[in-house]
Design a protein around this motif. Sequence first.
Motif, mmCIF file in Angstrom:
data_model
loop_
_atom_site.group_PDB
_atom_site.id
_atom_site.type_symbol
_atom_site.label_atom_id
_atom_site.label_comp_id
_atom_site.label_asym_id
_atom_site.label_seq_id
_atom_site.Cartn_x
_atom_site.Cartn_y
_atom_site.Cartn_z
ATOM 1 N N ASP A 1 -12.587 -0.567 41.274
ATOM 2 C CA ASP A 1 -12.952 -1.576 42.270
ATOM 3 C C ASP A 1 -14.080 -2.478 41.810
ATOM 4 N N TYR B 1 -15.406 -3.034 38.403
ATOM 5 C CA TYR B 1 -15.371 -3.772 37.143
ATOM 6 C C TYR B 1 -14.675 -5.130 37.260
ATOM 7 N N PRO B 2 -13.494 -5.223 37.871
ATOM 8 C CA PRO B 2 -12.847 -6.535 37.946
ATOM 9 C C PRO B 2 -13.587 -7.520 38.839
ATOM 10 N N ASN B 3 -14.456 -7.029 39.684
ATOM 11 C CA ASN B 3 -15.177 -7.893 40.642
ATOM 12 C C ASN B 3 -16.665 -7.933 40.357
ATOM 13 N N ARG B 4 -17.073 -7.629 39.126
ATOM 14 C CA ARG B 4 -18.489 -7.495 38.800
ATOM 15 C C ARG B 4 -19.234 -8.815 38.762
ATOM 16 N N ARG B 5 -18.575 -9.944 38.724
ATOM 17 C CA ARG B 5 -19.263 -11.255 38.650
ATOM 18 C C ARG B 5 -18.985 -12.091 39.872
#
Length: 72
Positions: A66, A68-72
């Motif tokens: 959940d 890593y793909p939304n870390r930025r």
Amino acid sequence: MSYLKDVSTGLKPFSPLTTEDLCFECGELITAGAVRYDGYATPEELKCLYLHPSCAAIVGQRLITDGYPNRR
Ligand SMILES: [Zn+2]
């Protein structure tokens, strides 16, 4: 994050959010080793929670999936 062979012993630098023998992931009792995770309960206060080692692996994978793909 630390592994404890026995939750009733060992270094406990922070107070727990739940009882030390309760797994934060599955809610079952911890009767052997545990993973302790330390984090901020408030901006000035660290607390910890406990997980079965196998549950810690599940939580870690879910956080990565959940987060890593939304870390930025
Ligand atoms: Zn568990």
